[in-house]
Each structure stands twice: as structure tokens, then as C-alpha cells.
Design a protein around this motif. Structure first.
Motif, PDB file in Angstrom:
ATOM      1  N   GLN A 130       4.681  -8.757  -2.512  1.00  0.00           N
ATOM      2  CA  GLN A 130       3.444  -9.211  -1.885  1.00  0.00           C
ATOM      3  C   GLN A 130       3.355  -8.839  -0.406  1.00  0.00           C
ATOM      4  O   GLN A 130       2.260  -8.714   0.151  1.00  0.00           O
ATOM      5  N   ALA A 151      -0.046  -7.607  -7.497  1.00  0.00           N
ATOM      6  CA  ALA A 151       0.279  -8.700  -8.417  1.00  0.00           C
ATOM      7  C   ALA A 151       0.426  -8.210  -9.853  1.00  0.00           C
ATOM      8  O   ALA A 151       1.324  -8.640 -10.589  1.00  0.00           O
ATOM      9  N   ALA A 177       5.407 -10.211  -7.816  1.00  0.00           N
ATOM     10  CA  ALA A 177       5.260 -11.102  -6.673  1.00  0.00           C
ATOM     11  C   ALA A 177       6.201 -10.769  -5.527  1.00  0.00           C
ATOM     12  O   ALA A 177       5.883 -11.029  -4.359  1.00  0.00           O
TER      13      ALA A 177
END
Length: 528
Positions: free
Chosen positions: A365, A357, A362
């Protein structure tokens, strides 16, 4: 709770087996120079690809990757077994060097022909594909593109011809590099390792500016190989005899070199199975995510392992007739590596969500879950890497080839099954296959060096103490910062600070044993 380590029982070595401590060319000093060489080389290598990414196209990197996989396989099959064979040779070193020199010439010429001839079949194979998984891997990381188009594949014919010259250059550098490694003179070995990279980088940048395209990367590899060999000859201080080595002298190395070459080939193939099979089954987008997860664990593992990897083999080879000292050095090196690796890599298992993060964003992920098995895999690789080097240093090249061959078969089967379950399945498949291989090296070493249970326990005790001290602190801090809803970068910074502080305190409490290991690493090796 941190447990103090004030005393330690170690089986005493026979009288007269431990030489006085020396300041020059000890395993500890050699490890420091080896680490410096890796850091410098990695920094220069990372910087070179930033401007090249602007001058070149994705397909240029794709073609280079396709060709370099096969070129590297041929080169490493010649270079590493010959270097290791000369390092562990006993008796008249000038005679041994002369034999390996002529072997390197003949094998280098043979490898050059093989590499050049590979161009045509590779061009026929790759022209049938519209996307190349490994090429897509490179392009995905550099440009974010999902595929790399390959027009005809005919470019591989001249590319492989040029790279074949680098095979010969690599072979010609075997003797001076082996002599530097055997003497643990990694201070001088740093020069060919780093200067050659800078020379190759300069050639690549100039030719890329002139519009050479993919050939700037090919000339980079060729210039680096030539500079590495040439500088090694300059700094090694070795001059060969004018006579030609006899067949009997060369043949004496073949029982070690031939199986070791097969083992190196199997090892190289095993390290690429997840990318080759996984890319074919999952596609380039998934492969790009898996590649980033792999690199996140692989880069710090290589950094830690660079301290003792090459140094360890050379040290064990020099001590191969003194089993008590081999045993002592092996357990000291393994304990030092594990004391760093286990707390660091297992702590990342708690921090991987915040790492992604805060540092990657993002969109990455999906790498978080795959990092779990991959960081465990790399930890096992670091801890048991000295074991595989020790097995080879003791002359068991057939065992080396057999284990790597069986591991390759197991890896292929595991990756095929694992890739059917996506990126996470691929990562767990590699942990199962390669992780078990790493552990098997540790088991083999115990058979060869015959330690006592006390020695095994002492080698494992300090890393366990360090790990059991650090992990709870990391886990509790991570939980507390998450409950406080702090930003990811702040959570990461606080957790690292707390874990680092506990690591330092635990290391201080275990200092007597760690000092003993460092003292053993500072012992000068016996002269020829």
C-alpha cells in the motif's frame, strides 16, 4: 462530453514532397514490428528469471547487477551513437557503413579494455560495503530479503573481464543493426532482437543447472551480445568492403558521435540516480517499495513507447532534409501517442489504490502515493520522447549532450533533497527533474521545426478531447463503486470497462483526424 472531430485544418505541404503510400517499411509497419519485438523480448526475459531465481542466490543477482550497470554504460556509449550516426548519414551509404564499421572496431576494442580494467577499482569499492542498494533492489523483488551481503567484491574482476568481451560483440553488431533500422526493416530486426535473447536464456539455464552461479548470468549477457551481432549480420544482407576506412572517413562521424556518447552516458546515469542515492539514504526496504512503484509506471510506458522510439529516430533521420514532412510526421506521431497515453496514464491516478489492493496486496500500500508522480512522469516521457529523437536526428548531438548533462546535475540535486522526505519525496523529485527535461525537448523541437500555432493546437486537441472524455467517466465509476463497497478487483474491472468503452467512443468520434495521422505514418520514406 465527447466532441466530434469532423474537420481539421493542416498547413499544406509543398507540392511534390509527399511520396506515394507504400506497404513495406513505412513508419507504421516498422512500429508494429518494433512493438512485437518488445513484447516477445519482455515475455522471454520475464520467463527466464523465474527458473533462474530458483537456481541462483540473491548475491548472484546482486553481483550481476553491480557489474551490468557499468558494462551497459560502456556498451551504450559506443553502440547507440554509432548506430544513430550511420542512420542519419547522407551520401554514399557503402562508404559511410565502411567508416562506421572501422570506428566500431576501434571503439569496441577500447571499450573492451576499459570495461575489463573497471573490475579492479569496482572490487575495491564494493568490498567496503556490506549492502549494495542496487543489488538489494533485485533481491528484494525476487526473494523479499532486505539486504544482499557481499563478501569481498573480488568476483567483479573476472566478471568484468568476461563482460568486456560483450562490449566488443555489441560494437561489431552496430553496422547491420543500423542498416536495418535505417531501412525501417524492423521485421528482420526482430530476429536478432528476439533470437539472441532466447540463445542467452538457454545458455543461462544450462550453466545455472551445472552450478555456474553468477557466471550463468554473465554468460547470458555475453551469449546474447554475440548472437545479436551474428544474427544481425546474417539478416541484414550487408557485406563490407575489403579495404580499410581512411581516417578522414571515420573522422567525419566524430562531431556527431562524441557528443552523443557523452549524452548517452549522462542519460544512463540520470536514470539510475534515484535508485543509487535513494537506496543509500532510505535503505533497501524503502527502495524495494519505490522500485515496485517505479516498475508499475515504467513497464506500460516502455510498451507504449516501443512503437515509435527507434522507428521515430530512423524516420526523422531519413527525412531530415524535408522539414515539412518531418514536421508532419512528428505531430502525427506525437498526437497518436498522446491520445493513448494521456487517457490511460491519468486514469491510473484514480485507480492506483484498487490496482495495488487487487493485484499486489496490502503489504504494498505504501506504493500508492508514489505512483501518482511516477505515472505523470512516464506520461511526459512517452509524449516528448519523439522530440528528443528528432533533435538528435537533425544532427544536434551537442544539444543532446548539454541537455542530458544539465539534467543529470539537476536530477542529483533534486533526488538528494527529495530522498530526505522519503519515498514520496523521491518520486516527486524525479517528476520535477526528469519531467522538466522531457518538456524541454518539446520546446527545443518547436524552435527547430518552426510550426504554426494551428499545428501545435491540432496536435494537442485530439489528446485533450480523448482525456476529457475518459477521465470523468473513470472518476465517476470509481466513486460509485467505492460507495457501493464492492471488492477491489470488481471495482477495478468495472472502472476499466467503463473507461475503455468511453475511450473507444471518443476515438471513433475523432477518427477523421486519427486516420489522417495513420495515413501519414503509412507513407513510404524517400530512397537514398
Amino acid at each position: 462530453m465527447i466532441i466530434s472531430d469532423k474537420t481539421e485544418e493542416v498547413r499544406p505541404e509543398p507540392a511534390g514532397t509527399t511520396p506515394p503510400v507504400g506497404r513495406n517499411h513505412t513508419p507504421l509497419s516498422a512500429g508494429g514490428w518494433s512493438l512485437a519485438s518488445y513484447v516477445i523480448s519482455y515475455a522471454v526475459g520475464a520467463l527466464i528469471f523465474i527458473p533462474l531465481a530458483r537456481f541462483l542466490n540473491p548475491e548472484d543477482f546482486g553481483l550481476y547487477t553491480e557489474a551490468s550497470i557499468f558494462y551497459a554504460a560502456v556498451a551504450v556509449m559506443i553502440e547507440m551513437p554509432l548506430i544513430r550516426g550511420l542512420i542519419r548519414s547522407t551520401g554514399d551509404q557503402r562508404q559511410a557503413a565502411q567508416a562506421v564499421l572501422w570506428l566500431s572496431i576501434w571503439l569496441g576494442l577500447g571499450g573492451t579494455v576499459v570495461c575489463a580494467l573497471l573490475g579492479f577499482p569496482l572490487s575495491q569499492i564494493y568490498r567496503l560495503n556490506t549492502t549494495i542498494p542496487e543489488a538489494a533492489n533485485i533481491a528484494f523483488r525476487l526473494y523479499g530479503q532486505k539486504t544482499v551481503p557481499v563478501a569481498t567484491g573480488q568476483e567483479l574482476i573476472p566478471i568484468m573481464f568476461l563482460l568486456s568481451l560483450a562490449v566488443l560483440a555489441t560494437a561489431l553488431g552496430v553496422v547491420p543493426l543500423a542498416r536495418l533500422s535505417r531501412d525501417l526493416n524492423f521485421r528482420r530486426k526482430l530476429l536478432p532482437d528476439t533470437i539472441s535473447l532466447a540463445v542467452g536464456a538457454g545458455v543461462a539455464l544450462v550453466t545455472a543447472l551445472l552450478g555456474a552461479g553468477v557466471y550463468s548470468l554473465i554468460l547470458y549477457a555475453l551469449a546474447r551480445a554475440l548472437a545479436n551481432a551474428g544474427i544481425a549480420w546474417l539478416v541484414a544482407g550487408y557485406r563490407p568492403e575489403r579495404r580499410r576506412a581512411t581516417w578522414a572517413e571515420m573522422r567525419s562521424f566524430l562531431p556527431f558521435v562524441v557528443p552523443a556518447s557523452g549524452g548517452e552516458l549522462a542519460l544512463q546515469a540520470r536514470f539510475n540516480m534515484d535508485f543509487a542515492i535513494g537506496g543509500a539514504q532510505l535503505g533497501s526496504s524503502a527502495l524495494g517499495i519505490y522500485t515496485l512503484a517505479w516498475d508499475s509506471a515504467d513497464k506500460p510506458a516502455k510498451l507504449v513507447n516501443s512503437f515509435f522510439n527507434q522507428v521515430g529516430f530512423a524516420s526523422f533521420a531519413r527525412l531530415q532534409k524535408n522539414l515539412p514532412r518531418v514536421r508532419g510526421l512528428y505531430f502525427s506521431a506525437t498526437r497518436l501517442l498522446a491520445s493513448v497515453t494521456l487517457p490511460l496514464f491519468l486514469s491510473v491516478l484514480f485507480l492506483r489504490q484498487d490496482l495495488v489492493a487487487a493485484l499486489l496486496g496490502a503489504k504494498w500500500q505504501n506504493t500508492v502515493d508514489a505512483m501518482f508522480p511516477l505515472f505523470i512522469l512516464q506520461a511526459l516521457w512517452i509524449i516528448f520522447q519523439p522530440a528528443s529523437g528528432l533533435v538528435l536526428a537533425l544532427g544536434h548531438s551537442r544539444v543532446f549532450a548539454t541537455v542530458n548533462g544539465l539534467s543529470l546535475v539537476f536530477t542529483v540535486a533534486a533526488v538528494i533533497v527529495g530522498a530526505a522526505n522519503g519515498i514520496l519525496g523521491l518520486a516527486w523529485a524525479m517528476l520535477l527533474a526528469s519531467g522538466l527535461t522531457s518538456v524541454s525537448w518539446g520546446g527545443l523541437v518547436l524552435l527547430y521545426i518552426e510550426p504554426t500555432r494551428s499545428e501545435v493546437w491540432q496536435a494537442a486537441r485530439i489528446p485533450l478531447i480523448m482525456t476529457l472524455a475518459v477521465l470523468p467517466a473513470v472518476a465517476l465509476t470509481d466513486t460509485a463503486t467505492n460507495l457501493a463497497h464492492l471488492p477491489a478487483i470488481l471495482r477495478l474491472g468495472l472502472t476499466i470497462a467503463v473507461g475503455g468503452a468511453v475511450f473507444v467512443v471518443a476515438g471513433w468520434r475523432c477518427l477523421p483526424s486519427l486516420r489522417q495521422d495513420l495515413a501519414r505514418m503509412r507513407e513510404a520514406l524517400p530512397t537514398d
